[in-house]
Write a protein that holds these residues in place. Structure first.
Motif, PDB file in Angstrom:
ATOM      1  N   CYS A  77       0.794  -1.223   0.000  1.00  0.00           N
ATOM      2  CA  CYS A  77       0.000   0.000   0.000  1.00  0.00           C
ATOM      3  C   CYS A  77       0.830   1.279   0.000  1.00  0.00           C
TER       4      CYS A  77
ATOM      5  N   LYS B  61       0.601  -8.403  -8.339  1.00  0.00           N
ATOM      6  CA  LYS B  61       1.037  -7.218  -9.079  1.00  0.00           C
ATOM      7  C   LYS B  61       0.117  -6.937 -10.258  1.00  0.00           C
ATOM      8  N   TYR B  64      -3.091  -5.428  -9.110  1.00  0.00           N
ATOM      9  CA  TYR B  64      -2.845  -4.045  -8.672  1.00  0.00           C
ATOM     10  C   TYR B  64      -2.766  -3.104  -9.885  1.00  0.00           C
ATOM     11  N   SER B  68      -5.237  -0.008 -10.936  1.00  0.00           N
ATOM     12  CA  SER B  68      -4.722   1.361 -11.028  1.00  0.00           C
ATOM     13  C   SER B  68      -4.236   1.696 -12.441  1.00  0.00           C
ATOM     14  N   VAL B  92      -2.119  -6.376  -4.720  1.00  0.00           N
ATOM     15  CA  VAL B  92      -3.457  -6.655  -4.199  1.00  0.00           C
ATOM     16  C   VAL B  92      -3.478  -8.118  -3.756  1.00  0.00           C
TER      17      VAL B  92
END
Lengths: 85, 259
Positions: A77, B61, B64, B68, B92
């Protein structure tokens, strides 16, 4: 397998020692590949002839620890998108 | 509390990476004890761990990046330092779980390793390590909770990620505690959870926990569809899949028992 593990393990070790943060993720990934190759090498080697595979495994484990755990630290994060954007 | 990390001998150590590293290091002896307890091969265990790690990183990855994708600068995609920044960016967890599935399939089909006993023995280590990651989130101030003024609320005074000066629900801490409880139960009852029971129970319980806790999260960029976040949608999918698989497992046990 054993020789491949040793080569990949040494590369990951060097990346972990020399390049620090920038290529740490690459060192970590190479280290994990080295661990898999080393363990496969040990498993398939004849009795008492798994020395190279064991050496590769050890180098890969150290390379993974240096690359992945100590240097890629940032991760998840933590402001990921800020770094990307 | 909190900036993103602390300094150790002049080198910046981010909390999240530090806590994940701590969790993994604690898990090594735990996994070793379990492997010995179940009398399994340490080489096979390392192969499964390595391949799971690779596929897990790839899955986490990719998901993620998918979530995004709007923030990526495709004109810089050939720049090696930009690739490095993306790789250090974020993950994630659910993507990692999807990757783990493919890894186990690969081990079983391509390498001929029976993964079931290894899963049964060591699956509890996953939520334990993940719990440490959540403590890292709490310390760093990411994945923070909704504004809340009650007991155990967290107030950040120096965070670049969480809003400072207001009380927040400690959602990261709650998730970490629940993860440790799940992990402890899986490790304690592992000899009794035959077949893939431990895997599907873990996936079901974690998906439900995550689904509920997502309502208490306040951080942005969660990815949204139909009022639910990406993690909630994936959680629902994984929970449904796990219930079907659990039902199948129980049916098999029942048939075997009455044969």
């Amino acid at each position: 397998m054993g020789v491949a593990s040793l080569v990949v393990g040494i590369i990951s070790l060097l990346i972990g020692l020399v390049s620090a943060g920038l290529f740490g993720w690459l060192g970590g990934i190479l280290g994990i590949i080295g661990i898999v190759l080393g363990a496969l090498g040990r498993k398939n080697a004849p009795e008492g002839k798994s020395g190279i595979a064991t050496a590769g495994l050890v180098c890969s484990i150290i390379g993974t620890v240096l690359g992945l755990l100590l240097y890629v630290a940032c991760v998840a994060c933590v402001g990921g998108l800020a770094a990307i954007g | 509390m909190s900036s993103l990390g602390f300094y150790l001998s002049g080198r910046f150590v981010p909390y999240y990476g530090f806590m994940i590293a701590l969790g993994l290091l604690l898990n090594i002896p735990l996994a070793y004890i379990q492997i010995r307890r179940f009398r399994l091969s340490i080489d096979n265990f390392m192969i499964i761990c390595g391949i799971s790690g690779l596929f897990g990183i790839l899955g986490a990855k990719m998901l993620y990046l998918l979530v995004s994708v709007g923030d990526l600068d495709f004109s810089r995609i050939k720049d090696i330092s930009y690739i490095g920044a993306i790789m250090r960016g974020g993950f994630v967890f659910f993507g990692g779980i999807i990757g783990l599935f493919f890894a186990l399939l690969f081990c079983k089909r391509r390498l001929g390793i029976t993964v079931q006993p290894y899963l049964q023995a060591c699956l509890g280590c996953v939520p334990i390590a993940h719990g440490f990651g959540r403590i890292g989130c709490l310390l760093a101030g990411c994945c923070y909770g909704i504004p809340y003024g009650g007991r155990f609320s967290v107030v950040y005074t120096n965070s670049g990620l969480a809003p400072c000066g207001i009380g927040l629900f400690p959602v990261q801490l709650v998730e970490a505690l629940l993860e440790w409880i799940i992990g402890g139960c899986l490790l304690a009852f592992s000899p009794k959870l035959k077949g893939n029971l431990s895997l599907f129970l873990y996936l079901l319980v974690y998906s439900l926990v995550r689904f509920c806790l997502e309502f208490f999260r306040y951080d942005e960029r969660r990815g949204e569809l139909g009022g639910l976040s990406t993690s909630q949608l994936l959680g629902l999918l994984i929970a449904t899949f796990s219930v079907c698989q659990l039902f199948k497992e129980f049916q098999d046990f029942y048939k075997a028992k009455h044969r």
